[in-house]
Design a protein around this motif. Structure first.
Motif, PDB file in Angstrom:
ATOM      1  N   LEU A  34       0.892  -1.328   0.135  1.00 60.66           N
ATOM      2  CA  LEU A  34      -0.009   0.028  -0.036  1.00 60.66           C
ATOM      3  C   LEU A  34       0.816   1.187   0.167  1.00 60.66           C
ATOM      4  O   LEU A  34       1.947   1.322   0.572  1.00 60.66           O
ATOM      5  N   GLY A  35       0.414   2.248  -0.627  1.00 64.01           N
ATOM      6  CA  GLY A  35       1.263   3.549  -0.667  1.00 64.01           C
ATOM      7  C   GLY A  35       0.483   4.751  -1.069  1.00 64.01           C
ATOM      8  O   GLY A  35      -0.792   4.553  -1.333  1.00 64.01           O
ATOM      9  N   TRP A  36       1.067   5.535  -1.434  1.00 59.94           N
ATOM     10  CA  TRP A  36       0.724   7.046  -1.750  1.00 59.94           C
ATOM     11  C   TRP A  36       1.385   7.662  -2.982  1.00 59.94           C
ATOM     12  O   TRP A  36       2.569   7.489  -3.044  1.00 59.94           O
ATOM     13  N   PHE A  37       0.656   8.060  -3.974  1.00 63.83           N
ATOM     14  CA  PHE A  37       1.257   8.739  -5.028  1.00 63.83           C
ATOM     15  C   PHE A  37       0.598  10.114  -5.136  1.00 63.83           C
ATOM     16  O   PHE A  37      -0.395  10.216  -4.392  1.00 63.83           O
ATOM     17  N   ARG A  38       1.041  10.889  -5.766  1.00 65.34           N
ATOM     18  CA  ARG A  38       0.192  12.329  -5.926  1.00 65.34           C
ATOM     19  C   ARG A  38       0.430  12.861  -7.273  1.00 65.34           C
ATOM     20  O   ARG A  38       1.445  12.668  -7.881  1.00 65.34           O
ATOM     21  N   GLY A  42      -0.864  19.870 -14.437  1.00 62.49           N
ATOM     22  CA  GLY A  42       0.301  19.880 -15.193  1.00 62.49           C
ATOM     23  C   GLY A  42       1.444  19.017 -15.019  1.00 62.49           C
ATOM     24  O   GLY A  42       2.312  18.899 -15.893  1.00 62.49           O
ATOM     25  N   SER A  43       1.401  18.001 -14.099  1.00 66.83           N
ATOM     26  CA  SER A  43       2.567  17.267 -13.817  1.00 66.83           C
ATOM     27  C   SER A  43       2.155  15.857 -13.890  1.00 66.83           C
ATOM     28  O   SER A  43       0.900  15.346 -13.904  1.00 66.83           O
ATOM     29  N   GLU A  44       2.786  14.850 -14.062  1.00 69.01           N
ATOM     30  CA  GLU A  44       2.714  13.317 -14.022  1.00 69.01           C
ATOM     31  C   GLU A  44       2.448  13.080 -12.684  1.00 69.01           C
ATOM     32  O   GLU A  44       2.899  13.568 -11.519  1.00 69.01           O
ATOM     33  N   ARG A  45       1.689  11.731 -12.358  1.00 69.02           N
ATOM     34  CA  ARG A  45       1.549  11.428 -11.179  1.00 69.02           C
ATOM     35  C   ARG A  45       2.896  10.804 -10.730  1.00 69.02           C
ATOM     36  O   ARG A  45       3.796  10.066 -11.421  1.00 69.02           O
ATOM     37  N   GLU A  46       3.474  11.065  -9.367  1.00 66.40           N
ATOM     38  CA  GLU A  46       4.676  10.508  -8.924  1.00 66.40           C
ATOM     39  C   GLU A  46       4.381   9.807  -7.505  1.00 66.40           C
ATOM     40  O   GLU A  46       3.403  10.057  -6.760  1.00 66.40           O
ATOM     41  N   PHE A  47       5.176   9.001  -7.451  1.00 60.32           N
ATOM     42  CA  PHE A  47       5.340   8.101  -6.091  1.00 60.32           C
ATOM     43  C   PHE A  47       5.721   9.063  -4.691  1.00 60.32           C
ATOM     44  O   PHE A  47       6.643  10.066  -4.966  1.00 60.32           O
ATOM     45  N   VAL A  48       4.864   8.657  -3.744  1.00 56.12           N
ATOM     46  CA  VAL A  48       5.278   9.297  -2.468  1.00 56.12           C
ATOM     47  C   VAL A  48       6.077   8.453  -1.522  1.00 56.12           C
ATOM     48  O   VAL A  48       7.041   8.804  -1.102  1.00 56.12           O
ATOM     49  N   ALA A  49       5.148   7.396  -1.290  1.00 56.56           N
ATOM     50  CA  ALA A  49       5.627   6.484  -0.302  1.00 56.56           C
ATOM     51  C   ALA A  49       4.978   5.265  -0.282  1.00 56.56           C
ATOM     52  O   ALA A  49       3.801   5.061  -0.746  1.00 56.56           O
ATOM     53  N   ASP A  50       5.510   4.104   0.304  1.00 58.73           N
ATOM     54  CA  ASP A  50       4.797   2.607   0.279  1.00 58.73           C
ATOM     55  C   ASP A  50       5.223   1.946   1.613  1.00 58.73           C
ATOM     56  O   ASP A  50       6.201   2.229   2.118  1.00 58.73           O
ATOM     57  N   THR A  51       4.370   1.114   1.759  1.00 58.40           N
ATOM     58  CA  THR A  51       4.606   0.078   2.940  1.00 58.40           C
ATOM     59  C   THR A  51       4.056  -1.158   2.726  1.00 58.40           C
ATOM     60  O   THR A  51       3.221  -1.225   1.905  1.00 58.40           O
ATOM     61  N   THR A  52       4.344  -2.223   3.513  1.00 57.44           N
ATOM     62  CA  THR A  52       3.542  -3.448   3.429  1.00 57.44           C
ATOM     63  C   THR A  52       2.768  -3.678   4.464  1.00 57.44           C
ATOM     64  O   THR A  52       2.849  -2.875   5.757  1.00 57.44           O
ATOM     65  N   PRO A  58       9.485   0.984   5.193  1.00 59.43           N
ATOM     66  CA  PRO A  58       8.785   1.949   4.083  1.00 59.43           C
ATOM     67  C   PRO A  58       9.686   2.717   3.263  1.00 59.43           C
ATOM     68  O   PRO A  58      10.917   2.927   3.734  1.00 59.43           O
ATOM     69  N   ARG A  59       9.287   3.036   2.137  1.00 61.67           N
ATOM     70  CA  ARG A  59       9.939   3.687   1.138  1.00 61.67           C
ATOM     71  C   ARG A  59       9.421   5.263   0.967  1.00 61.67           C
ATOM     72  O   ARG A  59       8.248   5.329   0.876  1.00 61.67           O
ATOM     73  N   TYR A  60      10.380   6.066   0.587  1.00 62.62           N
ATOM     74  CA  TYR A  60       9.823   7.324   0.471  1.00 62.62           C
ATOM     75  C   TYR A  60      10.471   8.069  -0.681  1.00 62.62           C
ATOM     76  O   TYR A  60      11.832   7.832  -0.964  1.00 62.62           O
ATOM     77  N   ALA A  61       9.786   8.831  -1.479  1.00 59.50           N
ATOM     78  CA  ALA A  61      10.344   9.877  -2.467  1.00 59.50           C
ATOM     79  C   ALA A  61      11.398  10.797  -1.819  1.00 59.50           C
ATOM     80  O   ALA A  61      11.045  10.969  -0.496  1.00 59.50           O
ATOM     81  N   ASP A  62      12.476  11.117  -2.312  1.00 55.22           N
ATOM     82  CA  ASP A  62      13.333  11.930  -2.052  1.00 55.22           C
ATOM     83  C   ASP A  62      12.895  13.273  -1.508  1.00 55.22           C
ATOM     84  O   ASP A  62      13.360  14.016  -0.447  1.00 55.22           O
ATOM     85  N   ARG A  67       9.667  14.359   6.187  1.00 51.85           N
ATOM     86  CA  ARG A  67       8.727  15.405   6.249  1.00 51.85           C
ATOM     87  C   ARG A  67       7.443  14.477   6.462  1.00 51.85           C
ATOM     88  O   ARG A  67       6.448  14.894   7.117  1.00 51.85           O
ATOM     89  N   PHE A  68       7.367  13.355   5.786  1.00 55.64           N
ATOM     90  CA  PHE A  68       6.245  12.561   5.608  1.00 55.64           C
ATOM     91  C   PHE A  68       6.527  11.410   6.177  1.00 55.64           C
ATOM     92  O   PHE A  68       7.634  10.812   6.042  1.00 55.64           O
ATOM     93  N   THR A  69       5.464  10.523   6.680  1.00 49.23           N
ATOM     94  CA  THR A  69       5.642   9.403   7.440  1.00 49.23           C
ATOM     95  C   THR A  69       4.143   8.570   6.919  1.00 49.23           C
ATOM     96  O   THR A  69       3.108   8.826   7.241  1.00 49.23           O
ATOM     97  N   ILE A  70       4.718   7.168   6.477  1.00 45.76           N
ATOM     98  CA  ILE A  70       3.765   6.496   6.173  1.00 45.76           C
ATOM     99  C   ILE A  70       3.302   5.485   7.274  1.00 45.76           C
ATOM    100  O   ILE A  70       4.661   4.923   7.801  1.00 45.76           O
ATOM    101  N   SER A  71       2.386   5.015   7.687  1.00 52.15           N
ATOM    102  CA  SER A  71       2.020   4.005   8.622  1.00 52.15           C
ATOM    103  C   SER A  71       0.827   3.279   8.373  1.00 52.15           C
ATOM    104  O   SER A  71      -0.038   3.643   7.477  1.00 52.15           O
TER     105      SER A  71
END
Length: 120
Positions: A34-38, A42-52, A58-62, A67-71
């Motif tokens: 499970l994760g988040w994109f944004r 005018g921009s393409e969809r980009e990866f933000v974070a994911d987790t199992t 968890p993984r995060y975009a640079d 600043r962001f935490t996925i839980s």
């Protein structure tokens, strides 16, 4: 198959915080990454974070690291994105996403999206 419903977007001033929530339902949902994109205007969809569901780093975009935490809350079938120190460039529609494959690159399942607007 899994269904995803996001909530928690809104308008916030730069430097503020928001928490996005995503409820997952469906069969075998515990098997999904499970994760988040944004997507900003005018921009393409980009990866933000994911987790199992079962853990794992968890993984995060640079652009959001530190600043962001996925839980997740497995008992409630929820995934969260805590967003702190928001910047104007974080303004976007945020989508919850799921897939059986890791890492999340082109997820099969998407929520409807929730708008996050960061003002100066």
């Amino acid at each position: 198959q899994v269904q995803l419903v996001e909530s928690g977007g809104g308008l916030v001033q730069a430097g503020g915080s928001l928490r996005l929530s995503c409820g997952a339902s469906g069969r075998d949902r515990s098997s999904y990454i499970l994760g988040w994109f944004r997507q900003a205007p005018g921009s393409e969809r980009e990866f933000v974070a994911d987790t199992t569901w079962s853990g794992g780093r968890p993984r995060y975009a640079d652009s959001v690291k530190g600043r962001f935490t996925i839980s997740r809350d497995n008992a409630k079938n929820m995934v969260y994105l805590q967003m702190n120190n928001l910047k104007i460039e974080d303004t976007a529609v945020y989508y919850c996403a799921a897939d059986l494959r890791s890492p999340l690159v082109n997820p099969d399942y998407w929520g409807q999206g929730t708008q996050v607007t960061v003002s100066s």
